[in-house]
Motif scaffolding. Structure first.
Motif, PDB file in Angstrom:
ATOM      1  N   ILE A  55       0.874  -1.167   0.000  1.00  0.00           N
ATOM      2  CA  ILE A  55       0.000   0.000   0.000  1.00  0.00           C
ATOM      3  C   ILE A  55       0.914   1.220   0.000  1.00  0.00           C
ATOM      4  CG2 ILE A  55      -1.682   1.351   1.305  1.00  0.00           C
ATOM      5  CD1 ILE A  55      -2.651  -1.307   2.537  1.00  0.00           C
ATOM      6  N   VAL A  56       0.757   2.064  -0.994  1.00  0.00           N
ATOM      7  CA  VAL A  56       1.502   3.315  -1.044  1.00  0.00           C
ATOM      8  C   VAL A  56       0.495   4.425  -0.790  1.00  0.00           C
ATOM      9  CG1 VAL A  56       3.371   2.496  -2.516  1.00  0.00           C
ATOM     10  CG2 VAL A  56       1.332   3.433  -3.573  1.00  0.00           C
ATOM     11  N   GLY A  57       0.753   5.187   0.270  1.00  0.00           N
ATOM     12  CA  GLY A  57      -0.279   6.111   0.699  1.00  0.00           C
ATOM     13  C   GLY A  57       0.144   7.548   0.808  1.00  0.00           C
ATOM     14  N   GLY A  58      -0.862   8.380   0.655  1.00  0.00           N
ATOM     15  CA  GLY A  58      -0.700   9.807   0.849  1.00  0.00           C
ATOM     16  C   GLY A  58      -1.612  10.256   1.965  1.00  0.00           C
ATOM     17  N   ILE A  59      -1.077  11.059   2.860  1.00  0.00           N
ATOM     18  CA  ILE A  59      -1.866  11.591   3.967  1.00  0.00           C
ATOM     19  C   ILE A  59      -2.439  12.932   3.543  1.00  0.00           C
ATOM     20  CG2 ILE A  59      -1.782  12.463   6.326  1.00  0.00           C
ATOM     21  CD1 ILE A  59       0.400  10.348   6.827  1.00  0.00           C
ATOM     22  N   LEU A  60      -3.729  13.045   3.692  1.00  0.00           N
ATOM     23  CA  LEU A  60      -4.436  14.260   3.312  1.00  0.00           C
ATOM     24  C   LEU A  60      -4.783  15.015   4.593  1.00  0.00           C
ATOM     25  CD1 LEU A  60      -5.605  15.595   0.737  1.00  0.00           C
ATOM     26  CD2 LEU A  60      -7.741  14.433   1.250  1.00  0.00           C
ATOM     27  N   SER A  61      -3.980  16.013   4.905  1.00  0.00           N
ATOM     28  CA  SER A  61      -4.221  16.774   6.137  1.00  0.00           C
ATOM     29  C   SER A  61      -4.957  18.081   5.846  1.00  0.00           C
ATOM     30  CB  SER A  61      -2.900  17.049   6.869  1.00  0.00           C
ATOM     31  OG  SER A  61      -1.983  17.690   6.023  1.00  0.00           O
ATOM     32  N   HIS A  62      -5.178  18.403   4.580  1.00  0.00           N
ATOM     33  CA  HIS A  62      -5.914  19.602   4.176  1.00  0.00           C
ATOM     34  C   HIS A  62      -7.260  19.172   3.606  1.00  0.00           C
ATOM     35  CE1 HIS A  62      -2.392  22.133   4.618  1.00  0.00           C
ATOM     36  NE2 HIS A  62      -1.704  21.166   4.048  1.00  0.00           N
ATOM     37  N   THR A  63      -8.257  20.007   3.777  1.00  0.00           N
ATOM     38  CA  THR A  63      -9.583  19.660   3.269  1.00  0.00           C
ATOM     39  C   THR A  63      -9.833  20.207   1.862  1.00  0.00           C
ATOM     40  OG1 THR A  63     -10.518  21.601   4.372  1.00  0.00           O
ATOM     41  CG2 THR A  63     -10.596  19.503   5.567  1.00  0.00           C
ATOM     42  N   SER A  64      -8.879  20.918   1.309  1.00  0.00           N
ATOM     43  CA  SER A  64      -9.013  21.516  -0.018  1.00  0.00           C
ATOM     44  C   SER A  64      -9.266  20.445  -1.079  1.00  0.00           C
ATOM     45  CB  SER A  64      -7.736  22.288  -0.354  1.00  0.00           C
ATOM     46  OG  SER A  64      -7.568  22.421  -1.737  1.00  0.00           O
ATOM     47  N   VAL A  67      -6.154  20.050  -3.378  1.00  0.00           N
ATOM     48  CA  VAL A  67      -5.107  19.219  -2.774  1.00  0.00           C
ATOM     49  C   VAL A  67      -5.498  17.748  -2.886  1.00  0.00           C
ATOM     50  CG1 VAL A  67      -3.945  18.622  -0.594  1.00  0.00           C
ATOM     51  CG2 VAL A  67      -4.286  21.023  -1.216  1.00  0.00           C
ATOM     52  N   PHE A  68      -6.764  17.439  -2.649  1.00  0.00           N
ATOM     53  CA  PHE A  68      -7.291  16.077  -2.776  1.00  0.00           C
ATOM     54  C   PHE A  68      -7.088  15.553  -4.198  1.00  0.00           C
ATOM     55  CE2 PHE A  68     -11.058  13.541  -4.004  1.00  0.00           C
ATOM     56  CZ  PHE A  68     -10.876  12.438  -3.187  1.00  0.00           C
ATOM     57  N   GLN A  69      -7.462  16.333  -5.196  1.00  0.00           N
ATOM     58  CA  GLN A  69      -7.305  15.932  -6.606  1.00  0.00           C
ATOM     59  C   GLN A  69      -5.832  15.727  -6.952  1.00  0.00           C
ATOM     60  OE1 GLN A  69     -10.439  14.869  -7.487  1.00  0.00           O
ATOM     61  NE2 GLN A  69     -10.096  15.801  -9.459  1.00  0.00           N
ATOM     62  N   ASP A  70      -4.980  16.637  -6.490  1.00  0.00           N
ATOM     63  CA  ASP A  70      -3.544  16.513  -6.757  1.00  0.00           C
ATOM     64  C   ASP A  70      -2.989  15.237  -6.147  1.00  0.00           C
ATOM     65  OD1 ASP A  70      -3.633  18.922  -8.091  1.00  0.00           O
ATOM     66  OD2 ASP A  70      -2.718  20.085  -6.458  1.00  0.00           O
ATOM     67  N   ILE A  72      -4.568  12.426  -5.479  1.00  0.00           N
ATOM     68  CA  ILE A  72      -5.041  11.289  -6.274  1.00  0.00           C
ATOM     69  C   ILE A  72      -4.152  11.111  -7.503  1.00  0.00           C
ATOM     70  CG2 ILE A  72      -6.874  10.574  -7.872  1.00  0.00           C
ATOM     71  CD1 ILE A  72      -8.904  11.324  -5.798  1.00  0.00           C
ATOM     72  N   SER A  73      -3.870  12.200  -8.193  1.00  0.00           N
ATOM     73  CA  SER A  73      -3.049  12.134  -9.397  1.00  0.00           C
ATOM     74  C   SER A  73      -1.642  11.615  -9.086  1.00  0.00           C
ATOM     75  CB  SER A  73      -2.978  13.525 -10.034  1.00  0.00           C
ATOM     76  OG  SER A  73      -2.143  13.514 -11.147  1.00  0.00           O
ATOM     77  N   LEU A  74      -1.018  12.134  -8.035  1.00  0.00           N
ATOM     78  CA  LEU A  74       0.334  11.700  -7.660  1.00  0.00           C
ATOM     79  C   LEU A  74       0.361  10.224  -7.268  1.00  0.00           C
ATOM     80  CD1 LEU A  74       1.465  14.802  -5.592  1.00  0.00           C
ATOM     81  CD2 LEU A  74       2.465  14.015  -7.750  1.00  0.00           C
ATOM     82  N   LEU A  75      -0.628   9.790  -6.501  1.00  0.00           N
ATOM     83  CA  LEU A  75      -0.677   8.389  -6.072  1.00  0.00           C
ATOM     84  C   LEU A  75      -0.862   7.454  -7.258  1.00  0.00           C
ATOM     85  CD1 LEU A  75      -2.788   8.694  -2.818  1.00  0.00           C
ATOM     86  CD2 LEU A  75      -0.445   7.805  -2.981  1.00  0.00           C
ATOM     87  N   LYS A  76      -1.735   7.823  -8.177  1.00  0.00           N
ATOM     88  CA  LYS A  76      -1.951   6.989  -9.362  1.00  0.00           C
ATOM     89  C   LYS A  76      -0.672   6.880 -10.186  1.00  0.00           C
ATOM     90  CE  LYS A  76      -5.728   6.849 -11.753  1.00  0.00           C
ATOM     91  NZ  LYS A  76      -6.199   5.503 -11.572  1.00  0.00           N
ATOM     92  N   GLN A  77       0.006   7.995 -10.415  1.00  0.00           N
ATOM     93  CA  GLN A  77       1.244   7.977 -11.185  1.00  0.00           C
ATOM     94  C   GLN A  77       2.301   7.113 -10.498  1.00  0.00           C
ATOM     95  OE1 GLN A  77       2.552  12.003 -11.910  1.00  0.00           O
ATOM     96  NE2 GLN A  77       0.592  12.582 -12.803  1.00  0.00           N
TER      97      GLN A  77
END
Length: 124
Positions: A55-64, A67-70, A72-77
């Protein structure tokens, strides 16, 4: 808003609490290793369940939403470069709309409210 380090510690506990009850599942958090890539995941969990995967994960600490869309894009790549990697977003809370967008994008998720979605070769 919680700091990323606080979310990371809560995440470790939540991952164990929410996923370890799955019979036959084993988890091991990996230490982050610096690499030459411009972006790397916030956490990596080695999972064994029938077949091993990460599992490769990103922590989303901002509600923007941006930032959420970005993220998702980084994790997919990142995950697209390794067929055994499963991308996941972790956050204090993910709205129903964001959880649906994750599912539609092929991103697993876990939030500290107990919402979790993880799928990989027979694990759902």
């Amino acid at each position: 808003m919680k700091a990323k380090s606080e979310i990371t510690e809560q995440l470790r506990k939540a991952v164990k609490d929410l996923l370890l009850p799955i019979r036959g599942l084993k988890l091991r958090f990996e230490k982050r290793v610096a690499s030459e890539k411009l972006w790397h995941p916030d956490f990596v969990v080695r999972v064994t369940y029938n077949v091993p995967f990460r599992i490769v994960g990103g922590i989303l600490s901002h509600t923007s939403f941006q930032v959420f869309q970005d993220r998702i894009s980084l994790l997919k790549q990142y995950a697209d470069q390794d067929e055994d990697s499963v991308p996941m977003i972790a956050a204090p809370y993910l709205s129903a709309e964001k959880r649906e967008k994750c599912r539609n994008a092929g991103i697993c998720f876990l939030d500290l409210s107990g919402n979790v979605f993880l799928t990989y070769e027979g694990l759902y």
